[in-house]
Design an enzyme around this catalytic site. Structure first.
Site: not given
Ligand code: NAI
Length: 333
Positions: A232-233, A257, A262, A300
């Site tokens: 998700a985040r 991910d 990031e 990501h």
């Protein structure tokens, strides 16, 4: 009417320029940030992806701006509240990746449960075609999956989990009881989902209220040996607490991910921009995570399939055309 796209590689620009040929269209491969916002100072419409940082200062530099079309589902890279105060509308692509990201989530889970990447790396390195004791995995069947956020992606994750005969418990601010009944799972409190699950997977958007939703306090309530999956985040997880949880063995492994900070991590790599001590600390922790053998980090890319990319482009073009025709669609509220 000037439309400016950021974060579009050269090979992907023609579909936008052909579909919007009646307007003045410009492209940049780079992200939109405070450092280059002058490039868009006369834009009526900008289109960005998740690595842009459309904050107050960036919005203020685009004096003609009327519309921001993000080519993503999430919109936490845009200060929407501020944009709205200036009458600027924002649209997103609500549904391109709900199967795509759910499938990737299980890619991470299966790679962790069956240690496929490390076994493959070992084989490449040694050419020793034997399975070894450390390659022993575990079945997903009968394990409990805790799903935080049962929107479009979370729902598909639950359907896949049910296909694998997993037990599912879920938490959402707005439970969908009909969906739960149809798919034979239960909603529980956040605390119960966190403490009962063998694998916890995050599918909620990030906002001020749920920053560091996974933190030191609730990691200490998790089952020893739990796995944490985040597509998700990154900011939903307190990275320092995650690293500690992994080191202490509370968390047996993680599939990520997305990483906290990031964007700043990319910044630091690409442009040598000065970064603060707190972010330096998070970047150092991220690098530690990337190197841990029981952690899989992906850049990501859960959204990144040919089908999803085509759908993103199509919906973005429709969003821009609908805005220009006076009947906007897919507006962020
Ligand atoms: P969605 O809007 O359909 O569902 C989100 C769900 O989370 C909603 O049901 C909402 O009620 C719930 N929610 C909100 N705050 C919550 C909280 N604090 N605790 C529990 N539930 C909460 O969104 P969708 O399409 O399912 O996407 C979810 C997230 O996945 C996006 O916001 C985005 O951050 C991320 N995403 C990541 C991608 C990637 O490539 N890694 C690609 C696409 C989305």
């Amino acid at each position: 009417m000037k439309v400016i796209f950021f974060e579009v590689p050269k090979a992907e620009q023609s579909v936008f320029s052909q579909s919007l040929s009646v307007f003045e269209v410009a492209f940049y491969e780079e992200r939109l940030t405070e450092n280059n916002a002058d490039l868009a100072k006369d834009a009526d419409i900008v289109s960005v992806f998740v690595d842009s940082d459309v904050n107050k200062n960036v919005i203020d530099k685009m004096v003609n701006l009327k519309f921001i079309a993000t080519r993503s589902t999430g919109f936490n890279h845009i200060d929407c509240e501020y944009a709205f105060t200036k009458g600027i509308k924002v649209s997103n692509v609500p549904a391109y990746g709900s199967h795509t990201v759910a499938e990737f989530t299980f890619g991470l889970i299966l790679n962790l449960s069956r240690k496929i990447p490390s076994a493959n790396a070992y084989l490449r390195e040694t050419l020793n075609y034997n399975y070894l004791p450390w390659m022993e995995g575990f079945n997903l069947e009968g394990k409990t999956l805790g799903v935080i956020g049962t929107g479009k992606i979370g729902k598909n994750v639950i359907k896949i989990a049910k296909g694998l005969e997993m037990n599912v418990v879920a938490y959402d601010l707005y439970p969908n009881l009909a969906f739960a009944k149809e798919n034979n799972f239960e909603y529980k409190s956040f605390a119960e989902v966190v403490s009962r699950s063998d694998i916890i997977t995050l599918h909620a958007p990030h906002n001020k209220e749920n920053h560091h939703l996974i933190n030191k306090e609730n990691i200490s309530t998790m089952k020893r040996g739990v796995y944490l999956i985040n597509t998700a985040r990154g900011e939903l997880v307190d990275t320092e607490a995650l690293v500690l949880g992994l080191k202490e063995g509370i968390i047996a492994g993680a599939g990520l991910d997305v990483l906290e900070g990031e964007k700043q991590m990319q910044n630091a790599k690409n442009s040598g921009v000065e970064i603060g001590e707190d972010i330096k600390n998070i970047i150092a922790l991220n690098r530690e995570l990337i190197k841990m053998p029981n952690v899989i980090v992906a850049p990501h890319m859960a959204f990144y399939t040919s089908e999803a990319v085509a759908s993103i482009k199509q919906t973005t073009i429709e969003n821009i055309k609908a805005f220009l025709s006076g009947t906007p669609i897919n507006l962020v509220k």
